[in-house]
Scaffold this active site. Structure first.
Site, PDB file in Angstrom:
ATOM      1  N   CYS A 111      -0.194   2.965   0.409  1.00 50.40           N
ATOM      2  CA  CYS A 111      -0.744   4.205  -0.135  1.00 50.40           C
ATOM      3  C   CYS A 111      -0.511   5.339   0.863  1.00 50.40           C
ATOM      4  O   CYS A 111      -0.843   5.219   2.034  1.00 50.40           O
ATOM      5  CB  CYS A 111      -2.238   4.029  -0.399  1.00 50.40           C
ATOM      6  SG  CYS A 111      -3.058   5.536  -0.932  1.00 50.40           S
ATOM      7  N   ASP A 149      26.325   3.959   9.186  1.00 53.70           N
ATOM      8  CA  ASP A 149      25.535   2.766   9.457  1.00 53.70           C
ATOM      9  C   ASP A 149      25.501   1.888   8.201  1.00 53.70           C
ATOM     10  O   ASP A 149      25.026   2.323   7.157  1.00 53.70           O
ATOM     11  CB  ASP A 149      24.124   3.229   9.847  1.00 53.70           C
ATOM     12  CG  ASP A 149      23.191   2.081  10.137  1.00 53.70           C
ATOM     13  OD1 ASP A 149      23.612   0.906  10.034  1.00 53.70           O
ATOM     14  OD2 ASP A 149      22.026   2.359  10.474  1.00 53.70           O
ATOM     15  N   CYS A 177      -4.277   1.734  -5.598  1.00 50.35           N
ATOM     16  CA  CYS A 177      -4.775   1.543  -4.236  1.00 50.35           C
ATOM     17  C   CYS A 177      -6.224   1.080  -4.332  1.00 50.35           C
ATOM     18  O   CYS A 177      -7.072   1.810  -4.861  1.00 50.35           O
ATOM     19  CB  CYS A 177      -4.691   2.845  -3.443  1.00 50.35           C
ATOM     20  SG  CYS A 177      -5.509   2.717  -1.836  1.00 50.35           S
ATOM     21  N   CYS A 201      -8.640   3.808  -2.119  1.00 49.47           N
ATOM     22  CA  CYS A 201      -8.961   5.197  -2.460  1.00 49.47           C
ATOM     23  C   CYS A 201      -8.769   5.519  -3.944  1.00 49.47           C
ATOM     24  O   CYS A 201      -9.080   6.621  -4.380  1.00 49.47           O
ATOM     25  CB  CYS A 201      -8.159   6.166  -1.588  1.00 49.47           C
ATOM     26  SG  CYS A 201      -6.430   6.316  -2.056  1.00 49.47           S
ATOM     27  N   CYS A 213      -4.117   6.809   2.172  1.00 50.95           N
ATOM     28  CA  CYS A 213      -5.014   6.120   3.107  1.00 50.95           C
ATOM     29  C   CYS A 213      -4.349   4.979   3.868  1.00 50.95           C
ATOM     30  O   CYS A 213      -4.962   4.381   4.750  1.00 50.95           O
ATOM     31  CB  CYS A 213      -6.249   5.601   2.364  1.00 50.95           C
ATOM     32  SG  CYS A 213      -5.892   4.194   1.298  1.00 50.95           S
TER      33      CYS A 213
HETATM   34 ZN   LIG Z   1      -5.232   4.775  -0.868  1.00 46.59          ZN
END
Ligand SMILES: [Zn+2]
Length: 453
Positions: A207, A354, A229, A232, A210
Site C-alpha cells: 500500500c 541493462d 489494504c 488503512c 501506509c
Molecule cells: Zn494502507
C-alpha cells in the site's frame, strides 16, 4: 517560431529523400531552433487526449484513433509509434502544419511517455489523460516505479483535466487520487482465467499510503486485480466502466448500457487496452455504434501480436519489461499445440542497456508449459537469453543460440508445420519485421523452395 518549423520541415524532407522515416529527429532540430515550439503549436489546438502508462500506450492510441475516426465532425492528429517524448510530439505536430506555422487539425490524440508528462502537459489543452498501468520499465532509463509515480502526479496535480484510470492497478489508483483531478475508473470483471495467487513480480504489492501488504481477492496479471489494504482501507475503487473478456471480444457495461465489442485482439492485457480506449471514447461523446465500428476496424500495430500469414504462420511481439514479457508468454500459452519461439534481445540505448529485467520475467512459470519445440535465442544478448531459459528449466538441447537475426529467423521457420512466435526488444523489432516480410515475399515467388537461404 517559423524558423523552428522550417528547420523541422527541412529535416523531414531530407530524411524522406534519404528514404528514412521518423518524426523525433526533425522535432529535435526544430526545438533546438525554437525551444518554445510546443507551447506555440499547442495553443492552436482546441483539445487534446493523452495516453500514458508503462505498457499498452501504442495499442490504446491506435484503438482510440480508429474509434475517433468514426466521428466525422472532428479531425485528429496523433504521434507516430514510439515518438512519445517531447521531440517526437513536436515532430508530429510539425508534420501536420503548413510552412507558415498553421496546424491543419484542431484535435490531438497523443501517446506520451510517463517521464515526459511534466514537459508536455502544461503546454497542451489536454481534456483527458488515460493512465493504462504503471510497471517497472528499464531501470537504467527511468529509475524506479516511485519516480514514475512522482512525475505523473507532479504533471497532473492542480490541473482541471479529467483522468481515465485503470481501477485494477493500485499504483494508477494512487496517482489518480493524488492528482485531485476528476477521475473515471474502468475495471475488468473476474472471469474464468483469473489467478487466485501468483508469483510474478508485483510492483504494487504494498500500500502506497501506509506500506502494509495489499490483500488480493484475485489477480488478472501483474499487480492488476481486486485489492484491499487491511490496515488503512485503500482498495479497488468503484468503476464506471466494466469489461468482461469473451471469446469473440470484450463485453462492456457502463451506466445502463451493456454491449459486445467484437475483436480478434488476443491477450488479456490487450483487452485492457480496448477497455481504456472505450472509456475515453465514451467520455469524448462517441456512441456505442461508433465505438463498436472503431474497435472492429482496428488492426494490430507493429509488434503487438502482429500476425504474418504464411507457411509457417509468424507472430511478432515487442517485449521491453517483465510485465510485458509475462503477458506475451501468457498469450502464447493460450495457443494450444507445439510451436517455435524465437527471442531476440538487443541492448542498444533504445532497448535499455541493462538486460537484468529478463531475470524478473516469469519464465519459470510460462516457459516449460508453452510446448515450444525449440527456443531460438538471438540478438546482441542471445547468450544471456539462453542462460535465462536454462535457469527456467528448459533443457539445453531445445535451446539454440544464433545472434544474427536473419539466421535466427531462417532457423525458426525451418520446420514448416509449427507456428513461430517472435519476441524482440525495440531495436530488433523493425529489422525482424523486414526479415519476415522479405521471407514471405521470397516464398510467394518461389513456393517450391523449402526455406529461404
Ligand atoms: Zn494502507
Amino acid at each position: 517560431m517559423l524558423l523552428g518549423i522550417w528547420a523541422g520541415k527541412l529535416t523531414q524532407l531530407i530524411l524522406k529523400l534519404l528514404g528514412r522515416r521518423g518524426t523525433s529527429f526533425p522535432g529535435f532540430v526544430a526545438l533546438k531552433v525554437s525551444p518554445k515550439l510546443l507551447a506555440k503549436l499547442g495553443k492552436q489546438l482546441e483539445s487534446c487526449v493523452v495516453v500514458t502508462g508503462t505498457n499498452g500506450k501504442t495499442t490504446t492510441v491506435s484503438l482510440l484513433r480508429e474509434i475517433l475516426k468514426q466521428d466525422t465532425e472532428r479531425t485528429w492528429i496523433s504521434n507516430a509509434e514510439g515518438a512519445n517524448m517531447t521531440q517526437g510530439i513536436v515532430g508530429s505536430l510539425i508534420q501536420s502544419c503548413t510552412w507558415w506555422g498553421k496546424l491543419k487539425v484542431s484535435h490531438a490524440l497523443l501517446e506520451v511517455d510517463e517521464a515526459t508528462m511534466p514537459q508536455v502537459i502544461p503546454y497542451l489543452p489536454v481534456s483527458h489523460v488515460v493512465i493504462t498501468n504503471i510497471f517497472r520499465d528499464q531501470l537504467d532509463r527511468y529509475g524506479e516505479v516511485d519516480g514514475t509515480i512522482q512525475k505523473l502526479t507532479r504533471a497532473l496535480r492542480g490541473t482541471s483535466l479529467h483522468i481515465v484510470a485503470n481501477a485494477d492497478d493500485p499504483l494508477v489508483h494512487y496517482v489518480a487520487q493524488q492528482t485531485q483531478c476528476p477521475v473515471t475508473y474502468y475495471s475488468m470483471e473476474p472471469h474464468s482465467k483469473i489467478l487466485r495467487s501468483h508469483n510474478q513480480i508485483r510492483d504494487g504489492a504494498f500500500c502506497l499510503y501506509c506500506g502494509h501488504e495489499l490483500e488480493y481477492a484475485y489477480f488478472h496479471y501483474g499487480q492488476m486485480g481486486h485489492y484491499q489494504c487491511p490496515n488503512c482501507g485503500f482498495q479497488t475503487p468503484d468503476a464506471a466502466v466494466h469489461g468482461m473478456p469473451q471469446q469473440e471480444g470484450l463485453e462492456v457495461s457502463f451506466a445502463t448500457e451493456r454491449f459486445l465489442l467484437r475483436t480478434d485482439i488476443r491477450g488479456l492485457y490487450n483487452k485492457y487496452n480496448v477497455l481504456a480506449a472505450t472509456t475515453a471514447a465514451w467520455l469524448q461523446g462517441l456512441s456505442i455504434q461508433q465505438i463498436q465500428n472503431g474497435i472492429a476496424s482496428y488492426r494490430p500495430t507493429q509488434g503487438r501480436m502482429q500476425v504474418f500469414a504464411g507457411v509457417p504462420v509468424r507472430i511478432l511481439n515487442l517485449i521491453k519489461n517483465p510485465t510485458g514479457c509475462n503477458s506475451v508468454l501468457q498469450t502464447i500459452d493460450e495457443d494450444p499445440g507445439t510451436k517455435v519461439v524465437c527471442i531476440a534481445i538487443n541492448d542498444m540505448d533504445a532497448d535499455g542497456r541493462d538486460v537484468s529485467w529478463l531475470w524478473d520475467s516469469d519464465f519459470e512459470t510460462y516457459a516449460p508449459a508453452l510446448q515450444a519445440e525449440t527456443w531460438i535465442c538471438s540478438g546482441t544478448r542471445a547468450g544471456d537469453m539462453a542462460v535465462r531459459l536454462k535457469y527456467a528449466g528448459i533443457s539445453a538441447d531445445r535451446i539454440r543460440v544464433e545472434p544474427d537475426l536473419r539466421k535466427a529467423h531462417d532457423l525458426a521457420i525451418q520446420n514448416r508445420h509449427l507456428p513461430v512466435y517472435f519476441m524482440t526488444t525495440y531495436t530488433a523489432l523493425f529489422p525482424m519485421q523486414q526479415i519476415i516480410e522479405e521471407g514471405l515475399r521470397h516464398e510467394t515467388l518461389h513456393p517450391d523452395r523449402a526455406s529461404v537461404s
